[in-house]
Design a protein around this motif. Structure first.
Motif, PDB file in Angstrom:
ATOM      1  N   GLY A   8       0.606   2.986   0.934  1.00  0.00           N
ATOM      2  CA  GLY A   8      -0.437   1.958   1.040  1.00  0.00           C
ATOM      3  C   GLY A   8      -1.698   2.355   0.290  1.00  0.00           C
ATOM      4  N   GLY A  53       6.800   3.384  -6.793  1.00  0.00           N
ATOM      5  CA  GLY A  53       7.885   3.113  -5.866  1.00  0.00           C
ATOM      6  C   GLY A  53       7.568   1.933  -4.987  1.00  0.00           C
ATOM      7  N   LYS A  81       7.085  -5.291   7.956  1.00  0.00           N
ATOM      8  CA  LYS A  81       6.364  -4.035   8.226  1.00  0.00           C
ATOM      9  C   LYS A  81       7.259  -2.959   8.852  1.00  0.00           C
ATOM     10  CE  LYS A  81       2.009  -2.384  10.200  1.00  0.00           C
ATOM     11  NZ  LYS A  81       1.337  -2.149   8.911  1.00  0.00           N
TER      12      LYS A  81
END
Ligand SMILES: NC(=O)c1ccc[n+]([C@@H]2O[C@H](COP(=O)([O-])OP(=O)(O)OC[C@H]3O[C@@H](n4cnc5c(N)ncnc54)[C@H](OP(=O)(O)O)[C@@H]3O)[C@@H](O)[C@H]2O)c1
Length: 300
Positions: A8, A53, A81
């Motif tokens: 993230g 990635g 998620k």
């Protein structure tokens, strides 16, 4: 020195975790899915090691995890998620990662009617079952959520939310990131979880007053009933899960669920969390009357 992987890394929290690690002299590895997007425009490329990635591509997650000792685990909220973070946990299990620092949420619980709290509860269980050593960060309501309504406040001078006058120890995203960076770098034995809040519990009327002082104008707080607020959440054009999350979060606030102050930020960073006045001063231009904001922009 440990190799730290930040997932993230382009997000609100992750990008600040990267910046905090770099400021502390660490060169983190960052998982990025968009080759055209800079991690932190203000950082030199050499400050980080980029691993391209995608959570949906297991081999790319495995490659990013190779040689990694510690991982900051976060992802976008949404229906994918649990699958996305589970993919990272499985890769960490395969490669023998020594510590995952997972960004979760206060009140995370499987079965919560708030979708993100349910997802975090499932991921926490996945982590517990994985056997990978981990630290859970459980922040309260982000102060930065207020930026969603900043244009409305700027245009009308009114801040509206269904809080029933309750207090909340809302947290500055800078403190969430700094706590994560602290947990990633620490060589102490850490606790299994840390509740992260601001240093004080405030009402939204006090937030409106602080915004008024920071912007030099009157900001009035309209404390809506849940019935008055419901159509606003439903009609805001948000995905249904996000409307349910936001509406549910204000229910938690009304019930006093974010009232308690915890010292997780100071334990992990060695300094106090930022207070509301620090946050509003940093973000004042977003809440200022348009003419004021334009004038301020011209003067800089
Ligand atoms: N808001 C609150 O009050 C609150 C309170 C407590 C906890 N939390 C939790 O805090 C977290 C929010 O963090 P945030 O604001 O930093 O999130 P964010 O800004 O939405 O960042 C999400 C990150 O995940 C990356 N990502 C998404 N899909 C991906 C994929 N398929 N493969 C690889 N990377 C991918 C994004 O990359 P791209 O840039 O490429 O999209 C981005 O870097 C959530 O877990 C939330 O539940 C929030």
């Amino acid at each position: 020195m440990s190799t730290i992987l930040v997932t993230g890394a382009t997000g609100n929290v992750g990008s600040r975790v990267v910046a905090d690690l770099v400021a502390a002299g660490v060169r983190p590895r960052v998982l990025i899915r968009d080759t055209a997007r800079p991690v932190n425009p203000w950082l030199d490329d050499d400050c980080v090691e980029v691993a391209f990635g995608d959570f949906d591509d297991v081999s790319s997650v495995d490659a990013a995890m190779s040689g990694t000792d510690r991982v900051f685990l976060t992802s976008a909220d949404g229906p994918d998620k649990v699958a996305h973070e589970s993919a990272v946990i499985a890769a960490a299990q395969r490669t023998g990662v020594e510590r995952i620092v997972k960004l979760s949420a206060m009140h995370a619980r499987i079965g919560s009617p708030l979708p993100a709290f349910d997802w975090h509860g499932r991921i926490e269980l996945e982590l517990a079952d994985s056997g990978v050593p981990h630290v859970l960060l459980r922040p309260a309501f982000f102060l930065d959520n207020l930026l969603m309504v900043a244009p409305g406040v700027a245009a009308t001078g009114h801040l509206a939310a269904p809080t029933a006058g309750a207090r909340a120890a809302m947290i500055d995203v800078r403190d969430v990131a700094a706590s994560a960076a602290g947990a990633l770098m620490s060589n102490r034995d850490l606790r299994a979880g840390y509740s992260l809040t601001g240093p004080e519990s405030v009402t939204f009327a006090e937030v409106a007053d602080a915004l008024g002082i920071a912007t030099g104008r009157s900001v009035v707080f309209d404390d809506l009933t849940p019935e008055e607020a419901a159509p606003r959440f439903a009609g805001a054009g948000l995905p249904p899960w996000l409307a349910a999350q936001l509406s549910g979060a204000f229910g938690v606030i009304r019930d006093g669920g974010f009232d308690a102050v915890y010292d997780g930020v100071s334990e992990l960073t060695g300094r106090p969390a930022h207070d509301i006045s620090s946050w509003v001063h940093m973000h004042a231009p977003a809440f200022a009357e348009p003419a004021t904001a334009t004038t301020a922009a011209r003067q800089t």
